[in-house]
Design a protein around this motif. Structure first.
Motif, PDB file in Angstrom:
ATOM      1  N   HIS A  40      35.130   8.859  10.772  1.00 58.00           N
ATOM      2  CA  HIS A  40      35.860   7.642  10.293  1.00 58.00           C
ATOM      3  C   HIS A  40      35.012   6.182   9.574  1.00 58.00           C
ATOM      4  O   HIS A  40      33.713   5.866  10.648  1.00 58.00           O
ATOM      5  CB  HIS A  40      36.470   7.156  11.747  1.00 58.00           C
ATOM      6  CG  HIS A  40      37.324   8.371  12.377  1.00 58.00           C
ATOM      7  ND1 HIS A  40      38.018   8.257  13.669  1.00 58.00           N
ATOM      8  CD2 HIS A  40      37.678   9.171  12.019  1.00 58.00           C
ATOM      9  CE1 HIS A  40      38.922   9.413  13.693  1.00 58.00           C
ATOM     10  NE2 HIS A  40      38.783   9.873  12.933  1.00 58.00           N
ATOM     11  N   GLY A  41      35.139   5.263   9.319  1.00 57.21           N
ATOM     12  CA  GLY A  41      34.747   4.303   8.587  1.00 57.21           C
ATOM     13  C   GLY A  41      34.675   4.172   7.855  1.00 57.21           C
ATOM     14  O   GLY A  41      35.765   3.997   7.000  1.00 57.21           O
ATOM     15  N   CYS A  42      33.828   3.580   6.699  1.00 55.94           N
ATOM     16  CA  CYS A  42      33.703   2.807   5.363  1.00 55.94           C
ATOM     17  C   CYS A  42      33.714   3.880   4.311  1.00 55.94           C
ATOM     18  O   CYS A  42      33.308   3.631   3.246  1.00 55.94           O
ATOM     19  CB  CYS A  42      32.676   1.947   5.812  1.00 55.94           C
ATOM     20  SG  CYS A  42      30.582   2.231   5.410  1.00 55.94           S
ATOM     21  N   PHE A  43      33.925   5.794   4.316  1.00 52.25           N
ATOM     22  CA  PHE A  43      33.798   6.348   3.718  1.00 52.25           C
ATOM     23  C   PHE A  43      35.158   6.331   3.038  1.00 52.25           C
ATOM     24  O   PHE A  43      36.493   7.148   3.644  1.00 52.25           O
ATOM     25  CB  PHE A  43      33.150   7.783   4.528  1.00 52.25           C
ATOM     26  CG  PHE A  43      32.842   7.746   5.708  1.00 52.25           C
ATOM     27  CD1 PHE A  43      30.718   7.570   5.082  1.00 52.25           C
ATOM     28  CD2 PHE A  43      32.531   7.315   7.136  1.00 52.25           C
ATOM     29  CE1 PHE A  43      29.691   7.286   5.835  1.00 52.25           C
ATOM     30  CE2 PHE A  43      31.283   7.581   7.597  1.00 52.25           C
ATOM     31  CZ  PHE A  43      30.158   7.260   7.602  1.00 52.25           C
TER      32      PHE A  43
ATOM     33  N   LEU B  49      39.481   6.160   3.991  1.00 54.76           N
ATOM     34  CA  LEU B  49      40.139   5.275   3.575  1.00 54.76           C
ATOM     35  C   LEU B  49      40.978   6.010   3.028  1.00 54.76           C
ATOM     36  O   LEU B  49      42.436   5.228   3.127  1.00 54.76           O
ATOM     37  CB  LEU B  49      38.604   4.776   2.569  1.00 54.76           C
ATOM     38  CG  LEU B  49      38.257   3.518   3.868  1.00 54.76           C
ATOM     39  CD1 LEU B  49      37.157   3.029   2.803  1.00 54.76           C
ATOM     40  CD2 LEU B  49      38.734   3.000   5.504  1.00 54.76           C
ATOM     41  N   LEU B  50      41.154   6.937   1.998  1.00 55.80           N
ATOM     42  CA  LEU B  50      41.927   7.026   1.466  1.00 55.80           C
ATOM     43  C   LEU B  50      42.886   7.902   2.477  1.00 55.80           C
ATOM     44  O   LEU B  50      44.458   8.382   2.353  1.00 55.80           O
ATOM     45  CB  LEU B  50      41.514   8.502   0.472  1.00 55.80           C
ATOM     46  CG  LEU B  50      42.522   9.516   0.093  1.00 55.80           C
ATOM     47  CD1 LEU B  50      43.466   8.207  -1.779  1.00 55.80           C
ATOM     48  CD2 LEU B  50      41.442  10.430  -1.186  1.00 55.80           C
TER      49      LEU B  50
ATOM     50  N   GLY C  86      32.581  10.556   1.451  1.00 54.76           N
ATOM     51  CA  GLY C  86      31.915  11.096   2.760  1.00 54.76           C
ATOM     52  C   GLY C  86      30.914  11.226   3.791  1.00 54.76           C
ATOM     53  O   GLY C  86      30.017  11.066   2.626  1.00 54.76           O
ATOM     54  N   VAL C  87      31.096  10.685   4.491  1.00 56.55           N
ATOM     55  CA  VAL C  87      29.697  11.588   5.308  1.00 56.55           C
ATOM     56  C   VAL C  87      28.314  11.589   4.693  1.00 56.55           C
ATOM     57  O   VAL C  87      27.396  11.642   4.855  1.00 56.55           O
ATOM     58  CB  VAL C  87      29.995  11.669   6.949  1.00 56.55           C
ATOM     59  CG1 VAL C  87      28.581  12.350   7.515  1.00 56.55           C
ATOM     60  CG2 VAL C  87      31.193  10.692   7.827  1.00 56.55           C
ATOM     61  N   TYR C  88      28.983  13.412   4.395  1.00 61.95           N
ATOM     62  CA  TYR C  88      27.449  14.284   4.036  1.00 61.95           C
ATOM     63  C   TYR C  88      27.129  13.698   2.551  1.00 61.95           C
ATOM     64  O   TYR C  88      26.003  13.885   2.276  1.00 61.95           O
ATOM     65  CB  TYR C  88      27.920  15.465   4.097  1.00 61.95           C
ATOM     66  CG  TYR C  88      28.190  16.458   5.479  1.00 61.95           C
ATOM     67  CD1 TYR C  88      27.064  16.532   5.811  1.00 61.95           C
ATOM     68  CD2 TYR C  88      29.185  17.077   5.708  1.00 61.95           C
ATOM     69  CE1 TYR C  88      26.745  16.959   6.932  1.00 61.95           C
ATOM     70  CE2 TYR C  88      29.008  17.614   7.303  1.00 61.95           C
ATOM     71  CZ  TYR C  88      27.446  17.605   7.683  1.00 61.95           C
ATOM     72  OH  TYR C  88      27.385  18.219   8.975  1.00 61.95           O
TER      73      TYR C  88
ATOM     74  N   LEU D  62      25.557   2.281   5.677  1.00 60.96           N
ATOM     75  CA  LEU D  62      26.615   1.707   5.805  1.00 60.96           C
ATOM     76  C   LEU D  62      26.800   0.163   5.552  1.00 60.96           C
ATOM     77  O   LEU D  62      27.914  -0.420   5.596  1.00 60.96           O
ATOM     78  CB  LEU D  62      26.947   2.109   7.041  1.00 60.96           C
ATOM     79  CG  LEU D  62      27.757   3.577   7.476  1.00 60.96           C
ATOM     80  CD1 LEU D  62      27.265   4.972   6.741  1.00 60.96           C
ATOM     81  CD2 LEU D  62      28.248   3.859   8.646  1.00 60.96           C
ATOM     82  N   ARG D  63      25.687  -0.108   5.899  1.00 63.89           N
ATOM     83  CA  ARG D  63      26.036  -1.928   5.979  1.00 63.89           C
ATOM     84  C   ARG D  63      25.775  -2.006   4.667  1.00 63.89           C
ATOM     85  O   ARG D  63      26.530  -3.251   3.325  1.00 63.89           O
ATOM     86  CB  ARG D  63      24.538  -2.952   5.655  1.00 63.89           C
ATOM     87  CG  ARG D  63      24.802  -2.660   7.654  1.00 63.89           C
ATOM     88  CD  ARG D  63      23.518  -3.741   7.821  1.00 63.89           C
ATOM     89  NE  ARG D  63      22.049  -3.669   7.683  1.00 63.89           N
ATOM     90  CZ  ARG D  63      21.983  -2.367   8.233  1.00 63.89           C
ATOM     91  NH1 ARG D  63      21.248  -2.189   9.629  1.00 63.89           N
ATOM     92  NH2 ARG D  63      20.499  -2.828   8.142  1.00 63.89           N
ATOM     93  N   ASP D  64      25.259  -1.404   3.293  1.00 60.71           N
ATOM     94  CA  ASP D  64      25.762  -0.877   1.475  1.00 60.71           C
ATOM     95  C   ASP D  64      26.737  -0.825   1.192  1.00 60.71           C
ATOM     96  O   ASP D  64      27.321  -1.911   0.732  1.00 60.71           O
ATOM     97  CB  ASP D  64      24.692  -0.318   0.995  1.00 60.71           C
ATOM     98  CG  ASP D  64      23.115  -0.562   0.918  1.00 60.71           C
ATOM     99  OD1 ASP D  64      22.505  -2.025   1.545  1.00 60.71           O
ATOM    100  OD2 ASP D  64      22.490   0.208   0.808  1.00 60.71           O
ATOM    101  N   LYS D  65      27.198   0.046   2.259  1.00 61.93           N
ATOM    102  CA  LYS D  65      29.085   0.148   1.757  1.00 61.93           C
ATOM    103  C   LYS D  65      29.966  -0.221   2.383  1.00 61.93           C
ATOM    104  O   LYS D  65      30.403  -1.205   1.449  1.00 61.93           O
ATOM    105  CB  LYS D  65      28.751   1.497   2.692  1.00 61.93           C
ATOM    106  CG  LYS D  65      28.244   2.682   1.587  1.00 61.93           C
ATOM    107  CD  LYS D  65      28.993   4.539   2.261  1.00 61.93           C
ATOM    108  CE  LYS D  65      30.150   4.396   2.049  1.00 61.93           C
ATOM    109  NZ  LYS D  65      30.828   4.839   1.200  1.00 61.93           N
ATOM    110  N   GLU D  66      29.681  -1.686   3.615  1.00 57.56           N
ATOM    111  CA  GLU D  66      30.537  -2.278   3.404  1.00 57.56           C
ATOM    112  C   GLU D  66      30.389  -3.627   2.895  1.00 57.56           C
ATOM    113  O   GLU D  66      31.348  -4.438   2.357  1.00 57.56           O
ATOM    114  CB  GLU D  66      29.940  -2.771   4.916  1.00 57.56           C
ATOM    115  CG  GLU D  66      30.633  -1.453   6.289  1.00 57.56           C
ATOM    116  CD  GLU D  66      30.179  -2.082   7.359  1.00 57.56           C
ATOM    117  OE1 GLU D  66      30.132  -1.562   8.168  1.00 57.56           O
ATOM    118  OE2 GLU D  66      29.196  -2.662   7.517  1.00 57.56           O
TER     119      GLU D  66
END
Length: 155
Positions: free
Chosen positions: A49-52, A56-57, A75-77, A130-134
């Motif tokens: 769960h999170g910024c993937f 989000l979809l 996704g995570v992977y 994840l900071r980059d993704k956010e």
């Protein structure tokens, strides 16, 4: 019924996390205090769960599951093993942790429980990615996405 029986029951809620952690749960719970603690971003990776984009979809926050950086399904992977944006960081992380090419979260759990240094190496990779993704998600919502118009955000 004991907690382990409940956790090992197939198709129960939290399957993603269970598959990664249940085989290592005793070691996870008994880890030395100095080994490492869960962060917001590590929790996102281990829960899915999170910024993937795939998550989000699923919750109606995106119209597709494509990666903002490369266009593949996110996704995570995808973040941990595939997205070219973090290739060099991933190579270093995998080398330091001695992870196989198609490692799983279970592999990660096993390795990061071995030492504080391993925990820090994986955590640092996750935090950066994840900071980059956010940040990209914030730019996207503000209409200044670096991937939507070729602008890298530099002024």
């Amino acid at each position: 019924m004991e907690w382990r029986d409940i956790l090992e029951k197939p198709n129960a809620p939290g399957e993603w996390t269970k598959m990664a952690l249940v085989p290592h749960l005793e070691a996870w719970m008994a880890r030395e205090p100095g080994i490492g603690s869960m962060t917001f971003h590590l929790t996102q990776v281990f829960s899915g769960h999170g910024c993937f984009a795939d998550f989000l979809l699923r919750i109606g926050k995106r119209i597709d599951a494509s990666c903002d950086f490369c266009g593949d399904e996110d996704g995570v992977y995808h973040v941990l093993r595939e997205c070219p944006l973090w290739d060099w960081q991933r190579v270093l992380m995998k080398r330091q942790l001695k992870l196989p090419r198609d490692f799983t979260l279970g592999d990660v759990a096993e390795v990061i429980l071995e030492s504080r240094e391993n925990w820090k190496v994986f955590s640092a990779f996750v935090e950066e990615a994840l900071r980059d993704k956010e940040e990209e998600r914030r730019r996207e919502r503000a209409g200044t996405s670096s991937t939507s118009d070729g602008d890298d955000g530099a002024e």
